[in-house]
Design a protein around this motif. Structure first.
Motif, PDB file in Angstrom:
ATOM      1  N   TYR A 193       0.860  -1.178   0.000  1.00  0.00           N
ATOM      2  CA  TYR A 193       0.000   0.000   0.000  1.00  0.00           C
ATOM      3  C   TYR A 193       0.900   1.233   0.000  1.00  0.00           C
ATOM      4  O   TYR A 193       1.308   1.727   1.056  1.00  0.00           O
ATOM      5  CB  TYR A 193      -0.916   0.005   1.219  1.00  0.00           C
ATOM      6  CG  TYR A 193      -1.878  -1.162   1.269  1.00  0.00           C
ATOM      7  CD1 TYR A 193      -2.964  -1.227   0.389  1.00  0.00           C
ATOM      8  CD2 TYR A 193      -1.719  -2.185   2.193  1.00  0.00           C
ATOM      9  CE1 TYR A 193      -3.852  -2.298   0.429  1.00  0.00           C
ATOM     10  CE2 TYR A 193      -2.601  -3.258   2.236  1.00  0.00           C
ATOM     11  CZ  TYR A 193      -3.661  -3.309   1.362  1.00  0.00           C
ATOM     12  OH  TYR A 193      -4.536  -4.363   1.398  1.00  0.00           O
ATOM     13  N   ARG A 231      -5.421  12.561 -14.725  1.00  0.00           N
ATOM     14  CA  ARG A 231      -6.249  11.443 -14.280  1.00  0.00           C
ATOM     15  C   ARG A 231      -7.684  11.682 -14.714  1.00  0.00           C
ATOM     16  O   ARG A 231      -8.226  12.768 -14.527  1.00  0.00           O
ATOM     17  CB  ARG A 231      -6.181  11.294 -12.755  1.00  0.00           C
ATOM     18  CG  ARG A 231      -4.803  10.965 -12.209  1.00  0.00           C
ATOM     19  CD  ARG A 231      -4.838  10.804 -10.688  1.00  0.00           C
ATOM     20  NE  ARG A 231      -3.558  10.384 -10.158  1.00  0.00           N
ATOM     21  CZ  ARG A 231      -2.609  11.210  -9.738  1.00  0.00           C
ATOM     22  NH1 ARG A 231      -2.804  12.516  -9.794  1.00  0.00           N
ATOM     23  NH2 ARG A 231      -1.468  10.755  -9.266  1.00  0.00           N
ATOM     24  N   LYS A 233     -11.640   9.327 -15.932  1.00  0.00           N
ATOM     25  CA  LYS A 233     -12.358   8.075 -16.123  1.00  0.00           C
ATOM     26  C   LYS A 233     -12.948   8.047 -17.523  1.00  0.00           C
ATOM     27  O   LYS A 233     -13.391   9.069 -18.046  1.00  0.00           O
ATOM     28  CB  LYS A 233     -13.483   7.929 -15.093  1.00  0.00           C
ATOM     29  CG  LYS A 233     -13.018   7.841 -13.653  1.00  0.00           C
ATOM     30  CD  LYS A 233     -14.193   7.777 -12.702  1.00  0.00           C
ATOM     31  CE  LYS A 233     -13.727   7.764 -11.248  1.00  0.00           C
ATOM     32  NZ  LYS A 233     -14.880   7.788 -10.307  1.00  0.00           N
ATOM     33  N   ARG A 247      -1.449   4.382 -17.517  1.00  0.00           N
ATOM     34  CA  ARG A 247      -1.682   3.380 -16.474  1.00  0.00           C
ATOM     35  C   ARG A 247      -3.187   3.296 -16.284  1.00  0.00           C
ATOM     36  O   ARG A 247      -3.817   4.274 -15.878  1.00  0.00           O
ATOM     37  CB  ARG A 247      -0.980   3.769 -15.179  1.00  0.00           C
ATOM     38  CG  ARG A 247      -1.274   2.828 -14.026  1.00  0.00           C
ATOM     39  CD  ARG A 247      -0.094   2.746 -13.074  1.00  0.00           C
ATOM     40  NE  ARG A 247       0.246   4.002 -12.476  1.00  0.00           N
ATOM     41  CZ  ARG A 247      -0.222   4.449 -11.284  1.00  0.00           C
ATOM     42  NH1 ARG A 247      -1.072   3.714 -10.610  1.00  0.00           N
ATOM     43  NH2 ARG A 247       0.159   5.602 -10.800  1.00  0.00           N
ATOM     44  N   ILE A 248      -3.750   2.133 -16.572  1.00  0.00           N
ATOM     45  CA  ILE A 248      -5.204   1.975 -16.591  1.00  0.00           C
ATOM     46  C   ILE A 248      -5.623   1.005 -15.497  1.00  0.00           C
ATOM     47  O   ILE A 248      -5.127  -0.127 -15.425  1.00  0.00           O
ATOM     48  CB  ILE A 248      -5.683   1.463 -17.969  1.00  0.00           C
ATOM     49  CG1 ILE A 248      -5.216   2.418 -19.079  1.00  0.00           C
ATOM     50  CG2 ILE A 248      -7.189   1.306 -17.990  1.00  0.00           C
ATOM     51  CD1 ILE A 248      -5.472   1.912 -20.479  1.00  0.00           C
ATOM     52  N   THR A 249      -6.543   1.453 -14.627  1.00  0.00           N
ATOM     53  CA  THR A 249      -7.112   0.611 -13.580  1.00  0.00           C
ATOM     54  C   THR A 249      -8.622   0.674 -13.705  1.00  0.00           C
ATOM     55  O   THR A 249      -9.257   1.636 -13.256  1.00  0.00           O
ATOM     56  CB  THR A 249      -6.674   1.093 -12.188  1.00  0.00           C
ATOM     57  OG1 THR A 249      -5.253   1.226 -12.144  1.00  0.00           O
ATOM     58  CG2 THR A 249      -7.126   0.109 -11.122  1.00  0.00           C
ATOM     59  N   GLY A 250      -9.192  -0.339 -14.347  1.00  0.00           N
ATOM     60  CA  GLY A 250     -10.629  -0.305 -14.596  1.00  0.00           C
ATOM     61  C   GLY A 250     -10.982   0.858 -15.511  1.00  0.00           C
ATOM     62  O   GLY A 250     -10.483   0.964 -16.624  1.00  0.00           O
ATOM     63  N   ARG A 251     -11.811   1.772 -15.010  1.00  0.00           N
ATOM     64  CA  ARG A 251     -12.186   2.954 -15.788  1.00  0.00           C
ATOM     65  C   ARG A 251     -11.230   4.120 -15.580  1.00  0.00           C
ATOM     66  O   ARG A 251     -11.345   5.149 -16.256  1.00  0.00           O
ATOM     67  CB  ARG A 251     -13.601   3.406 -15.388  1.00  0.00           C
ATOM     68  CG  ARG A 251     -14.690   2.382 -15.625  1.00  0.00           C
ATOM     69  CD  ARG A 251     -16.044   2.969 -15.236  1.00  0.00           C
ATOM     70  NE  ARG A 251     -16.413   4.078 -16.105  1.00  0.00           N
ATOM     71  CZ  ARG A 251     -16.788   5.285 -15.647  1.00  0.00           C
ATOM     72  NH1 ARG A 251     -16.801   5.529 -14.348  1.00  0.00           N
ATOM     73  NH2 ARG A 251     -17.130   6.234 -16.497  1.00  0.00           N
ATOM     74  N   GLN A 254      -4.475   7.084 -15.969  1.00  0.00           N
ATOM     75  CA  GLN A 254      -3.481   8.068 -15.554  1.00  0.00           C
ATOM     76  C   GLN A 254      -2.401   8.149 -16.624  1.00  0.00           C
ATOM     77  O   GLN A 254      -1.859   7.122 -17.042  1.00  0.00           O
ATOM     78  CB  GLN A 254      -2.849   7.681 -14.216  1.00  0.00           C
ATOM     79  CG  GLN A 254      -3.845   7.600 -13.075  1.00  0.00           C
ATOM     80  CD  GLN A 254      -3.170   7.328 -11.747  1.00  0.00           C
ATOM     81  OE1 GLN A 254      -2.560   8.207 -11.163  1.00  0.00           O
ATOM     82  NE2 GLN A 254      -3.262   6.103 -11.275  1.00  0.00           N
ATOM     83  N   GLU A 288       3.294   5.887  -5.817  1.00  0.00           N
ATOM     84  CA  GLU A 288       2.999   4.759  -6.701  1.00  0.00           C
ATOM     85  C   GLU A 288       3.495   5.037  -8.118  1.00  0.00           C
ATOM     86  O   GLU A 288       4.065   4.167  -8.774  1.00  0.00           O
ATOM     87  CB  GLU A 288       1.501   4.465  -6.705  1.00  0.00           C
ATOM     88  CG  GLU A 288       1.137   3.234  -7.532  1.00  0.00           C
ATOM     89  CD  GLU A 288      -0.318   2.832  -7.374  1.00  0.00           C
ATOM     90  OE1 GLU A 288      -0.782   1.987  -8.169  1.00  0.00           O
ATOM     91  OE2 GLU A 288      -0.986   3.346  -6.460  1.00  0.00           O
ATOM     92  N   ASP A 289       3.290   6.275  -8.582  1.00  0.00           N
ATOM     93  CA  ASP A 289       3.781   6.659  -9.907  1.00  0.00           C
ATOM     94  C   ASP A 289       5.308   6.550  -9.973  1.00  0.00           C
ATOM     95  O   ASP A 289       5.872   6.020 -10.931  1.00  0.00           O
ATOM     96  CB  ASP A 289       3.362   8.100 -10.242  1.00  0.00           C
ATOM     97  CG  ASP A 289       1.855   8.279 -10.260  1.00  0.00           C
ATOM     98  OD1 ASP A 289       1.171   7.409 -10.824  1.00  0.00           O
ATOM     99  OD2 ASP A 289       1.367   9.277  -9.707  1.00  0.00           O
TER     100      ASP A 289
END
Length: 306
Positions: A193, A231, A233, A247-251, A254, A288-289
């Motif tokens: 995390y 960022r 959606k 960088r794609i997480t679901g919808r 970034q 995280e980036d």
């Protein structure tokens, strides 16, 4: 004297065919809140196992408060409190008894006041007389934290302490650990995390394939690789040139943008492709980036040298 010193630590398996650690060296100062990050298989668990005395290094030394974990193991163990990833417990005792026995292993007796404080601060006061078998996974995790702290170790090692636990425990745990850190305890945290590491850790080391690939203050890591992140959606497919860098997480998408002109170029490309976006935000890169960027750079270096 550092609280923890890793000195050219290496670890190999299968007769030297698998190299889990490759000359890892860094010190953690007294009173630091230090983060150890890396993808699965980076060597974090091997390093923590050597520190805890559960595995022996193939080379190098590890010191805790100046005590070698091999030649002066008893003193090194007394200085450490370790919260493991795995849920391990003795089914024959209730929570208070488990803490008393744990303290007894370190020669600590008549510490009921501190046990009560641990129970209160970790939300276990109403479970003190409950058998360990009756507790939920989250409650067992709290007991593991209490067991690691019951002998008041100057160095606390948290190995994925909030994996799979609820938000309430995370908040309770971090408030208490932050207090102990302010009181002078050294904390070494491994976690996936990264928002926790960014918020808590003053300095961070990143491992990749058994090597240290970054070692800096958290603020310097963020500052040195700071960039604008776009960022938003969308339910639509991105244009190929944007998809390659996103960088794609679901919808959620970034995309890094170095300046205002690049932001406008990305938005123009999205409009030209009839790609509708929602909740558009422009912000700074987070840990995280930065982590993903460093890991990708290491992969590229590996590809060049292969």
């Amino acid at each position: 004297m550092p609280a923890i010193s890793f000195q050219n630590v290496s670890k190999t398996y299968r007769g030297g065919q698998v190299k889990a650690l490759d000359g890892v060296s860094f010190d953690i100062a007294q009173g630091e809140f230090f983060g150890l990050l890396g993808p699965n298989g980076a060597g974090k668990t091997s390093l923590i196992s050597i520190l805890a005395g559960l595995a022996q290094a193939s080379g190098g030394r590890v010191l805790v408060q100046g005590h070698d974990v091999v030649s002066d193991f008893a003193a090194a163990r007394r200085a450490l409190g370790i919260v493991p990833q795995e849920l391990v417990f003795d089914p024959f005792f209730n929570v208070r008894e488990a803490l008393r026995f744990q303290g007894g292993y370190f020669g600590v007796h008549n510490n009921e006041a501190w046990i009560d404080e641990l129970l209160q601060n970790l939300g276990l006061a109403d479970k003190a007389e409950a058998n360990m078998r009756q507790l939920s996974g989250g409650m067992k995790r709290r007991v593991l934290v209490a067991q690691a702290l019951v002998h008041r170790p100057p160095v606390i090692v948290l190995d994925e302490p909030t994996a799979g636990v609820d938000v309430e425990l995370r908040q309770t745990l971090w408030q208490f650990i932050a207090r102990l850190n302010r009181e002078g305890h050294t904390v070494l945290l491994t976690t996936h995390y990264l928002e926790e590491a960014e918020a808590l850790c003053g300095r961070i080391a990143m491992l990749k394939q058994g090597r240290v690939v970054a070692l800096e203050r958290t603020s310097e890591l963020l500052k040195g690789r700071a960039s604008t992140m776009l960022r938003f959606k969308t339910d639509a497919a991105l244009p190929a040139n944007l998809a390659a860098q996103a960088r794609i997480t679901g919808r959620i998408v970034q995309i890094k943008a170095h300046d205002a002109a690049e932001v406008e170029s990305i938005l123009t490309t999205l409009r030209a492709a009839n790609c509708p976006v929602e909740d558009l935000e422009i912000g700074r890169a987070d840990l995280e980036d930065v982590f993903l960027e460093i890991m990708q750079e290491e992969e590229q270096k590996k590809g060049v040298t292969a």
